[in-house]
Enzyme design. Sequence first.
Site, mmCIF file in Angstrom:
data_model
loop_
_atom_site.group_PDB
_atom_site.id
_atom_site.type_symbol
_atom_site.label_atom_id
_atom_site.label_comp_id
_atom_site.label_asym_id
_atom_site.label_seq_id
_atom_site.Cartn_x
_atom_site.Cartn_y
_atom_site.Cartn_z
ATOM 1 C CE LYS A 45 -3.558 2.729 0.423
ATOM 2 N NZ LYS A 45 -4.425 2.963 -0.763
ATOM 3 C CG MET A 71 -9.442 2.718 -0.615
ATOM 4 S SD MET A 71 -10.712 1.798 0.259
ATOM 5 C CE MET A 71 -9.733 1.045 1.551
ATOM 6 N N GLY A 72 -8.734 7.103 0.452
ATOM 7 C CA GLY A 72 -8.104 8.263 1.094
ATOM 8 C C GLY A 72 -6.754 7.955 1.704
ATOM 9 C CG LEU A 73 -2.365 8.005 0.791
ATOM 10 C CD1 LEU A 73 -2.006 6.817 -0.053
ATOM 11 C CD2 LEU A 73 -2.005 9.292 0.099
ATOM 12 C CG ASN A 128 0.240 6.567 -5.879
ATOM 13 O OD1 ASN A 128 -0.100 7.055 -6.962
ATOM 14 N ND2 ASN A 128 -0.612 5.974 -5.065
ATOM 15 C CB CYS A 131 -3.380 9.203 -4.427
ATOM 16 S SG CYS A 131 -4.840 8.967 -3.386
ATOM 17 C CB SER A 195 -8.637 3.993 -9.844
ATOM 18 O OG SER A 195 -8.238 4.988 -8.950
ATOM 19 N N GLY A 248 -4.784 -2.534 -14.715
ATOM 20 C CA GLY A 248 -6.107 -2.013 -15.058
ATOM 21 C C GLY A 248 -6.932 -3.037 -15.805
ATOM 22 C CB THR A 271 -11.082 -4.420 -9.394
ATOM 23 O OG1 THR A 271 -10.940 -2.999 -9.275
ATOM 24 C CG2 THR A 271 -12.529 -4.797 -9.150
HETATM 25 O O1 RRO Z 1 -6.014 5.206 -1.056
HETATM 26 C C1 RRO Z 1 -6.674 5.540 -2.067
HETATM 27 O O2 RRO Z 1 -7.758 6.137 -1.996
HETATM 28 C C2 RRO Z 1 -6.173 5.281 -3.423
HETATM 29 C C3 RRO Z 1 -4.880 5.523 -3.829
HETATM 30 BR BR1 RRO Z 1 -3.546 6.105 -2.672
HETATM 31 C C4 RRO Z 1 -4.533 5.319 -5.194
HETATM 32 O O3 RRO Z 1 -3.394 5.559 -5.636
HETATM 33 N N1 RRO Z 1 -5.498 4.898 -6.030
HETATM 34 C C5 RRO Z 1 -6.752 4.646 -5.621
HETATM 35 O O4 RRO Z 1 -7.607 4.250 -6.440
HETATM 36 N N2 RRO Z 1 -7.087 4.830 -4.306
#
Ligand code: RRO
Length: 311
Positions: A45, A71-73, A128, A131, A195, A248, A271
Site C-alpha cells: 500500500k 480510500m483516502g490513502l 505514486n 492518488c 484508477s 487495469g 479489483t
Molecule cells: O487510497 C486511495 O484512496 C487510493 C490511492 Br492512494 C490510489 O493511488 N489509487 C486509488 O484508487 N485509491
Amino acid sequence: MVSTATQIGDFHFDNCLMNAAGVYCMTREELAEVDASAAGSFVTKTGTLAARAGNPEPRYVDTDLGSINSMGLPNQGFQYYLEYVTELQNQPGSKHHILSLVGLSPDETHTILKTVQASDYEGLVELNLSCPNVPGKPQIAYDFEMTTEILTEVFTYYTKPLGVKLPPYFDIVHFDQAAEVFNQFPLVFVNCINSIGNGLVIDDESVVIKPKQGFGGLGGDYVKPTALANVHAFYQRLKPSIQIIGTGGVRTGRDAFEHILCGASMVQIGTALQQEGPAIFERVTAELQAIMAEKGYETLEDFRGKLNYID
Ligand code: RRO
C-alpha cells in the site's frame, strides 16, 4: 516449456503477475499472503510519512463492471512497509518486491525518499503520482510542471531504482507531453494505470461510497481499454530503459496477455484480486500460459509490444 518470468531493471521475477498497490497490501499479513501465492511479487500500500486512517466508510464498493473507491490513502506509515521489504530482502531465496510511497506534499515526499535512500533497502520503489482520493490534493501527474519539479529534485539525491505510478491520460497530446517529462529521468519503470479518478456510481437514488459525495476511482472492467491505451502509448514513446508495468482491468489470462502485447513487462491485478483473493494468481497464470502455449510463445519477449495494427 512456457515461462511467465520477467525482469524489471535488474530484478528477476518468476512470474509477471502481482497485486496492484492498494489491494491486499495494507498489512504484513496481507502482503505475506500475496507473497505465498503464485504471484511473482507484491507491491505495498502506498506509504505516507505518518500513518493515516483514510476516508470514512463505505469507501470501496464492487459493482457489476468493477469497483469504485475513495480510500483516502489509509496506510501504516511508510516505515512499516520499508521495514517489511527490507526484512524480506535479507532472506535468502526471497522474491523481490516493490515499495509504494508518496508524501502529502513535495517536502514530505523528499523526506520519505531520503530516508529510503539512507536505508538498507536496495529494491524497487514506486512513487505514486496519481492518488485521486485525498480531498484537496490533485493528482500530481496531471500537473506536468509539478511532476518535473518533483522528479528533478528527487534525482539530485536518489540513486536507487525508482518508478512512478501514473494516472490514465486521455489525449494524445498528453501522452506526448507526459512521455517527454518521464524521458528526462533515469526511471526504471512507469506503472499505467491507477484508477480512473472521480467516477460516480449510483444505486437507486444514492451514491454508493461516503467520501467526496460519492466520487471515487474506478477499477476493473470499466478501465481495461484505457489501461491498454496508456500502456501502449508509453511503450511507443518512452526510452527503452524505462519499462512498463500494466495495471487495469486484469481478471483473466487474456487480459494479462493483452497488457503484455501492448508492452507491459509486469502485470498487476487490483479489483479482481480484491474480489477473488490471492488464489487468482494461480488461475490467471494458468490461463496466460495456456494462451501462450496455443500460440507457440515460450516467453513474454516472444510477444511483448507486438500489437498488430490495421494498415
Ligand atoms: O487510497 C486511495 O484512496 C487510493 C490511492 Br492512494 C490510489 O493511488 N489509487 C486509488 O484508487 N485509491
